[in-house]
Design an enzyme around this catalytic site. Structure first.
Site, PDB file in Angstrom:
ATOM      1  N   CYS A 163       0.782  -1.231   0.000  1.00  0.00           N
ATOM      2  CA  CYS A 163       0.000   0.000   0.000  1.00  0.00           C
ATOM      3  C   CYS A 163       0.819   1.290   0.000  1.00  0.00           C
ATOM      4  O   CYS A 163       2.033   1.286  -0.111  1.00  0.00           O
ATOM      5  CB  CYS A 163      -0.992  -0.030   1.156  1.00  0.00           C
ATOM      6  SG  CYS A 163      -2.433  -1.053   0.765  1.00  0.00           S
ATOM      7  N   ASP A 164       0.103   2.398   0.189  1.00  0.00           N
ATOM      8  CA  ASP A 164       0.544   3.746  -0.145  1.00  0.00           C
ATOM      9  C   ASP A 164       1.913   4.147   0.400  1.00  0.00           C
ATOM     10  O   ASP A 164       2.690   4.790  -0.302  1.00  0.00           O
ATOM     11  CB  ASP A 164      -0.482   4.768   0.364  1.00  0.00           C
ATOM     12  CG  ASP A 164      -1.804   4.680  -0.356  1.00  0.00           C
ATOM     13  OD1 ASP A 164      -2.187   3.561  -0.753  1.00  0.00           O
ATOM     14  OD2 ASP A 164      -2.462   5.711  -0.521  1.00  0.00           O
ATOM     15  N   SER A 172      -4.531  12.131  -2.677  1.00  0.00           N
ATOM     16  CA  SER A 172      -4.554  10.679  -2.829  1.00  0.00           C
ATOM     17  C   SER A 172      -4.348  10.349  -4.297  1.00  0.00           C
ATOM     18  O   SER A 172      -4.724  11.119  -5.189  1.00  0.00           O
ATOM     19  CB  SER A 172      -5.901  10.135  -2.359  1.00  0.00           C
ATOM     20  OG  SER A 172      -6.096   8.827  -2.824  1.00  0.00           O
ATOM     21  N   CYS A 230      -6.503  -1.291  -2.609  1.00  0.00           N
ATOM     22  CA  CYS A 230      -7.808  -0.844  -3.105  1.00  0.00           C
ATOM     23  C   CYS A 230      -7.972  -1.128  -4.593  1.00  0.00           C
ATOM     24  O   CYS A 230      -7.022  -1.391  -5.320  1.00  0.00           O
ATOM     25  CB  CYS A 230      -7.995   0.633  -2.811  1.00  0.00           C
ATOM     26  SG  CYS A 230      -8.324   0.973  -1.063  1.00  0.00           S
TER      27      CYS A 230
END
Length: 655
Positions: free
Chosen positions: A160-161, A534, A231
């Site tokens: 993830c991010d 984002s 996601c």
């Protein structure tokens, strides 16, 4: 009896002070023992103590690092929750890799540095730690690698991010070891539900009476189609997976696989075998992370329409690898040369999910089009031990490629060529290049917009977005989202959200940008900010405005009612953001906005990060810790402080 102080019964007293210890003996001879350091010897003792077969302790040692979070029971049910689905299942990938190492006679070790969820912290004080976490995690991961001095290679697992960029920085920072990345994959779409991007706007849409309460509560529960993976959209998490593969650090077609599926587990097993082969061949990370690899990563980023946050992460991993950091001009040049070829959430036009991009062929399929256009450097070596060109030759004729495309058509009725397109088809469907860098009186040092994600109906026939409107100024994100929920920001307004740049941790503002996308008429409201977005943000949202407000950039002088002009040419990839009224002299004479006040929630850890990354090159330099530069500036500061003390010291009185 107070149950906090003691427990009833005899079971807790059934204990002992000695045990037999492991059976067997260390597989060493006299010469080994004489040459061995105490640390290496005690390491073998610890390994036997943890239950490893002593006879197998001299196998090659490989370290598996991941961002695993939560406590997952063997049947998959949660004992304790993680922060997000992206790290919930990655322990399964670690286990597959570990068993593969063991079967080959190697000795696997495992360590963890878990990661936060940007979606969970959006709109909260937790976001003030988000970007700063990346540097901290990369530092700890590198320390863990060095703290196992007998390791022969490193396999990283992340999704993830911030955890995935941190893992890439850690691997890049170990150039003398072979390394490989296993992306954590993506979660599935939930049937009959909103995706994990849109669902984050439920509160704003409900506040504006655009959806019913029952609908909001049901959709909020159902968005994740599977318990693991990043996601469903091409945000920072998915973009980082794509970039890792383009760098040559993952096996071909490794990014965006569906978490929990057998094809996802198989990737971990093959990655472990690839790392064993790299070590046998003497190939290290230095052989893979080259200027050509960086070029390919930036090209693929543009072709996918990736997150603007990679403008921070790619320079950071380049710095970690000891390579020149790409700058604004490098990104601008590549985005002018490279067309967007992928139709994926959030960019559109049809908004396919990341798992559907995987089935359509993922990174190597996009690379076939880029190869045909002469945009890739095919001689770059990859974790297969082969060059990128050789990998693409395999992919083009592989059964895997054709079977997965057939599977996409059978499962979802989607033609793979509608997801990943040839340049001519992409242009015909209105796909434009990904990123535009802007200048102007409000951004003398630059700003950025994901111009490919501006709604087509907002563009003129020449592909230019033009907007002129009154400023609505906000100095906190809380006030900005409250105004959107109340409906007090109108179509045609230009929201100005100042004071959320690097000086306070550069939080992302997805709750604002997502609301503008999904609220009625929200896309007719523009947004300017010195913060970041984002990766799933879309629309006329301009970020990274610099100098930031806390550095007394022009943005800090904007007031409600000022007339601002935005011009974004999505074809030439140029544009500007300027003040139209008041006149230049009046505007320049203003001081910082009086409502711009320090946020007491910003932790000391983040203030330290802000200072160190500014010394290391700031936002456009990747927000890194440049040890040499920081040491140099500290020495200058200490010297100046000592000089000041000497000058302020009272003069010695004559005797």
């Amino acid at each position: 009896m107070d149950p906090l102080l003691d427990s009833p019964g005899d079971a807790i007293y059934d204990l002992r002070t000695t045990a037999p210890g492991p059976a067997g003996r260390l597989p060493l001879d006299a010469g080994d023992l004489r040459r061995m350091s105490s640390g290496d010897l005690f390491g073998l003792t610890q390994s036997a103590g943890m239950g490893w077969n002593p006879a197998q302790l001299l196998g090659r040692q490989f370290l598996i690092l991941s961002t695993q979070g939560g406590i997952r029971a063997p049947d998959g049910t949660p004992v304790a929750l993680g922060y997000h689905t992206g790290h919930w299942e990655v322990g399964l990938l670690m286990e597959e890799a570990a068993r593969t190492f063991s079967a080959a006679g190697a000795v696997p070790f495992a360590g963890y540095v878990s990661d936060p969820c940007d979606g969970r912290t959006n709109g909260t004080a937790g976001m003030l730690d988000s970007l700063a976490y990346r540097n901290d995690a990369a530092l700890v991961l590198r320390r863990l690698i060095r703290s196992l001095p007998t390791r022969r290679g490193v396999l990283g697992v992340a999704t993830c991010d911030k955890g995935l960029p941190a893992m890439l920085m850690a691997l890049a920072g170990t150039p003398d070891l072979p390394s490989i990345l296993v992306p954590g994959g993506v979660t599935l779409l939930a049937e009959g539900a909103e995706d994990t991007a849109k669902v984050q706007t439920l509160a704003a849409r409900f506040a504006r009476d655009e959806i019913a309460l029952d609908y909001a509560l049901e959709m909020g529960c159902r968005a994740c189609g599977s318990p693991g993976g990043g996601c469903q959209f091409l945000g920072t998490a998915a973009t980082s997976q794509v970039v890792a593969e383009a760098l040559g650090l993952t096996l071909p077609h490794g990014a965006l696989s569906p978490s929990g599926a057998e094809i996802w587990r198989d990737l971990a097993r093959r990655s472990a075998r690839a790392l064993l082969a790299l070590e046998s061949q003497g190939l290290t990370t230095r052989d893979l992370l080259t200027p050509d690899a960086l070029h390919n990563a930036m090209v693929v980023h543009a072709a996918f329409g990736g997150s603007t946050n990679l403008l921070l992460h790619v320079p950071a991993l380049a710095h970690a690898a000891g390579l020149p950091r790409p700058g604004v001009e490098d990104w601008a040049r590549i985005n002018r040369e490279v067309p967007r070829l992928v139709d994926v959430l959030p960019n559109g036009p049809r908004h396919f999910a990341t798992v559907q991009v995987f089935l359509a062929g993922g990174v190597p399929e996009v690379m076939l089009h880029l190869r045909a256009a002469g945009l890739l450097r095919l001689g770059a070596r990859t974790v297969t031990g082969r060059t990128l060109g050789e990998n693409l030759e395999w992919w083009e004729g592989s059964a895997r490629r054709h079977r997965l495309k057939e599977r996409l058509q059978a499962l979802d009725g989607i033609a793979p060529s509608d997801v990943i397109m040839a340049p001519a088809q992409a242009a015909a469907r209105g796909l434009t290049s990904t990123i535009t860098f802007l200048r102007g009186s409000l951004a003398p040092d630059g700003a950025v917009i994901k111009s490919t994600a501006i709604a087509p109906e907002l563009l003129g026939p020449d592909g230019v977005y033009r907007h002129e409107g009154p400023a609505r100024v906000f100095t906190t994100e809380a006030h900005a989202i409250a105004a959107l929920k109340a409906g007090s920001v109108r179509p045609g307004d230009v929201m100005v959200l100042m004071g959320i740049g690097p000086g306070i941790g550069m939080p992302e503002t997805y709750q604002i940008t997502s609301a503008l996308k999904h609220l009625k008429d929200g896309q007719r409201i523009a947004l300017l900010t010195d913060g970041r977005f984002s990766g799933v943000s879309t629309g006329a949202c301009i970020g990274h405005i610099s100098p930031e407000a806390w550095s007394d950039g022009p943005l800090a002088r904007v007031r409600d009612g000022d007339v601002l002009r935005l011009v974004v040419d999505t074809r030439r990839l140029a544009g500007s953001i300027d003040v139209v009224a008041p006149d230049a002299a009046t505007f320049a004479a203003r001081r910082r906005h009086p409502a711009l006040q320090p946020d007491p929630r910003v932790p000391a850890d983040t203030r330290l990060w802000a200072a160190l990354q500014e010394a290391g090159g700031g936002t456009w330099g990747g927000c890194v810790y440049d040890a040499e530069r920081i040491s140099y500036l500290l020495a200058l500061g200490l010297e100046a402080e000592a000089r000041q003390r000497r000058e302020q010291a009272p003069a010695a009185q004559p005797g």
